[in-house]
Design a protein around this motif. Structure first.
Motif, PDB file in Angstrom:
ATOM      1  N   ALA A 128       0.833  -1.207   0.000  1.00 12.55           N
ATOM      2  CA  ALA A 128       0.000   0.000   0.000  1.00 12.55           C
ATOM      3  C   ALA A 128       0.868   1.258   0.000  1.00 12.55           C
ATOM      4  O   ALA A 128       0.553   2.253  -0.660  1.00 12.55           O
ATOM      5  N   TYR A 129       1.964   1.220   0.741  1.00 11.37           N
ATOM      6  CA  TYR A 129       2.912   2.327   0.855  1.00 11.37           C
ATOM      7  C   TYR A 129       4.112   1.813   1.644  1.00 11.37           C
ATOM      8  O   TYR A 129       4.100   0.671   2.128  1.00 11.37           O
ATOM      9  N   PHE A 130       5.122   2.643   1.768  1.00  8.17           N
ATOM     10  CA  PHE A 130       6.270   2.284   2.589  1.00  8.17           C
ATOM     11  C   PHE A 130       6.217   3.088   3.882  1.00  8.17           C
ATOM     12  O   PHE A 130       6.105   4.313   3.863  1.00  8.17           O
ATOM     13  N   GLU A 131       6.304   2.372   5.000  1.00 10.97           N
ATOM     14  CA  GLU A 131       6.254   3.028   6.307  1.00 10.97           C
ATOM     15  C   GLU A 131       7.571   3.717   6.653  1.00 10.97           C
ATOM     16  O   GLU A 131       7.595   4.673   7.413  1.00 10.97           O
ATOM     17  N   ARG A 132       8.647   3.211   6.107  1.00  5.64           N
ATOM     18  CA  ARG A 132       9.974   3.791   6.354  1.00  5.64           C
ATOM     19  C   ARG A 132      10.887   3.445   5.196  1.00  5.64           C
ATOM     20  O   ARG A 132      10.957   2.291   4.770  1.00  5.64           O
ATOM     21  N   VAL A 133      11.565   4.438   4.676  1.00  2.02           N
ATOM     22  CA  VAL A 133      12.579   4.238   3.645  1.00  2.02           C
ATOM     23  C   VAL A 133      13.922   4.569   4.290  1.00  2.02           C
ATOM     24  O   VAL A 133      14.102   5.667   4.836  1.00  2.02           O
ATOM     25  N   GLY A 134      14.851   3.610   4.274  1.00  2.56           N
ATOM     26  CA  GLY A 134      16.107   3.809   4.988  1.00  2.56           C
ATOM     27  C   GLY A 134      17.324   3.516   4.141  1.00  2.56           C
ATOM     28  O   GLY A 134      17.294   2.674   3.236  1.00  2.56           O
ATOM     29  N   LEU A 135      18.410   4.226   4.445  1.00  3.21           N
ATOM     30  CA  LEU A 135      19.688   4.034   3.763  1.00  3.21           C
ATOM     31  C   LEU A 135      20.777   4.154   4.825  1.00  3.21           C
ATOM     32  O   LEU A 135      20.877   5.172   5.511  1.00  3.21           O
ATOM     33  N   ARG A 136      21.581   3.100   4.967  1.00  2.00           N
ATOM     34  CA  ARG A 136      22.567   3.045   6.052  1.00  2.00           C
ATOM     35  C   ARG A 136      23.964   2.834   5.478  1.00  2.00           C
ATOM     36  O   ARG A 136      24.173   1.966   4.628  1.00  2.00           O
ATOM     37  N   LEU A 216      31.959   4.833  12.035  1.00  2.00           N
ATOM     38  CA  LEU A 216      31.003   5.891  11.692  1.00  2.00           C
ATOM     39  C   LEU A 216      29.815   5.229  11.008  1.00  2.00           C
ATOM     40  O   LEU A 216      29.898   4.823   9.849  1.00  2.00           O
ATOM     41  N   ASP A 217      28.744   5.084  11.754  1.00  2.00           N
ATOM     42  CA  ASP A 217      27.561   4.373  11.296  1.00  2.00           C
ATOM     43  C   ASP A 217      26.440   5.396  11.086  1.00  2.00           C
ATOM     44  O   ASP A 217      25.925   5.977  12.046  1.00  2.00           O
ATOM     45  N   MET A 218      26.075   5.628   9.829  1.00  2.00           N
ATOM     46  CA  MET A 218      25.068   6.626   9.483  1.00  2.00           C
ATOM     47  C   MET A 218      23.800   5.925   8.993  1.00  2.00           C
ATOM     48  O   MET A 218      23.806   5.289   7.940  1.00  2.00           O
ATOM     49  N   ASP A 219      22.734   6.039   9.757  1.00  2.00           N
ATOM     50  CA  ASP A 219      21.448   5.434   9.402  1.00  2.00           C
ATOM     51  C   ASP A 219      20.479   6.564   9.072  1.00  2.00           C
ATOM     52  O   ASP A 219      19.980   7.252   9.966  1.00  2.00           O
ATOM     53  N   LEU A 220      20.232   6.764   7.785  1.00  2.00           N
ATOM     54  CA  LEU A 220      19.354   7.833   7.306  1.00  2.00           C
ATOM     55  C   LEU A 220      18.002   7.240   6.954  1.00  2.00           C
ATOM     56  O   LEU A 220      17.923   6.146   6.386  1.00  2.00           O
ATOM     57  N   SER A 221      16.933   7.961   7.261  1.00  2.00           N
ATOM     58  CA  SER A 221      15.609   7.409   6.981  1.00  2.00           C
ATOM     59  C   SER A 221      14.606   8.509   6.688  1.00  2.00           C
ATOM     60  O   SER A 221      14.783   9.669   7.098  1.00  2.00           O
ATOM     61  N   LEU A 222      13.566   8.118   5.993  1.00  2.00           N
ATOM     62  CA  LEU A 222      12.392   8.966   5.777  1.00  2.00           C
ATOM     63  C   LEU A 222      11.198   8.204   6.331  1.00  2.00           C
ATOM     64  O   LEU A 222      10.746   7.226   5.735  1.00  2.00           O
ATOM     65  N   PRO A 223      10.709   8.578   7.511  1.00  2.00           N
ATOM     66  CA  PRO A 223       9.573   7.877   8.107  1.00  2.00           C
ATOM     67  C   PRO A 223       8.259   8.409   7.557  1.00  2.00           C
ATOM     68  O   PRO A 223       8.227   9.387   6.808  1.00  2.00           O
ATOM     69  N   GLY A 224       7.172   7.746   7.945  1.00  2.00           N
ATOM     70  CA  GLY A 224       5.858   8.160   7.465  1.00  2.00           C
ATOM     71  C   GLY A 224       5.418   7.322   6.291  1.00  2.00           C
ATOM     72  O   GLY A 224       6.124   6.436   5.821  1.00  2.00           O
ATOM     73  N   ASN A 225       4.236   7.598   5.810  1.00  2.00           N
ATOM     74  CA  ASN A 225       3.670   6.817   4.706  1.00  2.00           C
ATOM     75  C   ASN A 225       4.162   7.363   3.370  1.00  2.00           C
ATOM     76  O   ASN A 225       3.604   8.313   2.814  1.00  2.00           O
ATOM     77  N   VAL A 226       5.232   6.755   2.869  1.00  2.00           N
ATOM     78  CA  VAL A 226       5.823   7.189   1.606  1.00  2.00           C
ATOM     79  C   VAL A 226       5.121   6.456   0.459  1.00  2.00           C
ATOM     80  O   VAL A 226       5.130   5.219   0.419  1.00  2.00           O
ATOM     81  N   PRO A 227       4.484   7.171  -0.476  1.00  3.41           N
ATOM     82  CA  PRO A 227       3.858   6.489  -1.615  1.00  3.41           C
ATOM     83  C   PRO A 227       4.862   5.619  -2.355  1.00  3.41           C
ATOM     84  O   PRO A 227       6.043   5.964  -2.469  1.00  3.41           O
ATOM     85  N   VAL A 228       4.394   4.492  -2.858  1.00  3.59           N
ATOM     86  CA  VAL A 228       5.279   3.547  -3.531  1.00  3.59           C
ATOM     87  C   VAL A 228       6.031   4.212  -4.681  1.00  3.59           C
ATOM     88  O   VAL A 228       7.231   3.972  -4.874  1.00  3.59           O
ATOM     89  N   ASN A 229       5.334   5.072  -5.420  1.00  2.00           N
ATOM     90  CA  ASN A 229       5.988   5.698  -6.575  1.00  2.00           C
ATOM     91  C   ASN A 229       6.933   6.835  -6.184  1.00  2.00           C
ATOM     92  O   ASN A 229       7.550   7.452  -7.053  1.00  2.00           O
ATOM     93  N   GLN A 230       7.075   7.098  -4.877  1.00  2.00           N
ATOM     94  CA  GLN A 230       8.005   8.118  -4.409  1.00  2.00           C
ATOM     95  C   GLN A 230       9.217   7.511  -3.704  1.00  2.00           C
ATOM     96  O   GLN A 230      10.012   8.226  -3.092  1.00  2.00           O
ATOM     97  N   SER A 231       9.338   6.180  -3.766  1.00  2.00           N
ATOM     98  CA  SER A 231      10.449   5.534  -3.060  1.00  2.00           C
ATOM     99  C   SER A 231      11.797   5.921  -3.659  1.00  2.00           C
ATOM    100  O   SER A 231      12.766   6.152  -2.925  1.00  2.00           O
TER     101      SER A 231
END
Length: 262
Positions: A128-136, A216-231
């Protein structure tokens, strides 16, 4: 604090691992049976397959009451799809899909490696959507590998990432532990969870590293309901944040030792 800087590739990059993870609302179909259709879609690039059961940590119920309790959770099946050389791994569970790389080829090549598996996942399972998009990004600076064995950390790591070790009158050998752990907001609704400090690497299936490195551990994220086409735009934004953070952690001495390439 994290001013935009020009992207740089390093001949002696300290980057050990890059992980992209996209979380979504539970899809029971993924854990109900082995993902044969998904395997067929990714098998060309990820021919090796295995599945394992993982036991999540118990959930705490009744927080704030007189009698909080620990409630066990159901085991989760983690499906692994691995490249022939073992350097790339896809993980799929009923809550997330992730891509891990152990020899980072640069952002554009990493994103291309993710495109087809992510598109296949969306087509087959229709989240339905992504709850969290993360890049570490997990970095480990080795003074031995850089020929800097006798150089103190305060000459290599910028003061905000050093803590008490940035003081010239502090003898490093007297400090048993000194880490900076930060959780902060960034532009665009992104968040950064950062760990910075000396330590020995402990990686599954490998002996503990005897050398103390700077982690140096960098965990970047975008929380919230991210639309699938905006991933894809979300991941691009996270990547853009990573460069100035990494640069801010380095002194010019360390940057030169990492051999920046034009």
């Amino acid at each position: 604090m994290f001013e935009p800087v020009e992207r740089t590739h390093y001949g002696k990059s300290p980057l050990l691992e890059v992980i992209c993870q996209l979380r979504f609302p539970t899809i029971l179909a993924i854990s109900a049976k082995e993902p044969a259709d998904f395997q067929e879609a990714v098998r060309g690039a990820f021919p090796r397959y295995e599945a394992r059961q993982e036991q999540p940590a118990p959930r705490v119920a009744g927080i704030g009451t007189a009698s909080p309790t620990l409630q066990p959770q159901q085991p989760i099946v983690n499906y692994n799809f691995v490249s022939a050389d073992g350097l790339w791994r896809l993980n799929l569970t009923n809550r997330f899909i992730a891509l891990t790389c152990q020899q980072y080829p640069g952002w554009e090549a990493f994103a291309r490696k993710l495109d087809q598996p992510l598109a296949s996942f969306i087509r087959i399972y229709q989240p339905a959507y992504f709850e969290r998009v993360g890049l570490r990004y997990l970095n480990a600076v080795s003074r031995t590998a850089l020929g800097l064995e006798d150089v103190p950390w305060r000459e290599l790591i910028a003061p905000p990432f050093l803590g008490i070790l940035s003081a010239e009158d502090v003898r490093p050998e007297t400090v048993a532990r000194c880490t900076q752990d930060v959780d902060m907001g960034l532009d665009g609704g992104c968040r950064l969870r950062l760990h910075s400090g000396p330590g020995r690497l402990r990686r599954p299936g490998r002996p503990e590293d005897s050398e103390v490195k700077w982690i140096l551990d960098m965990d970047l994220s975008l929380p919230g309901n991210v639309p699938v086409n905006q991933s894809a735009p979300a991941l691009q934004m996270l990547h853009m944040h990573s460069t100035p953070i990494f640069r801010a952690a380095m002194t010019d001495t360390l940057r030169d030792a990492l051999e920046p390439e034009a």
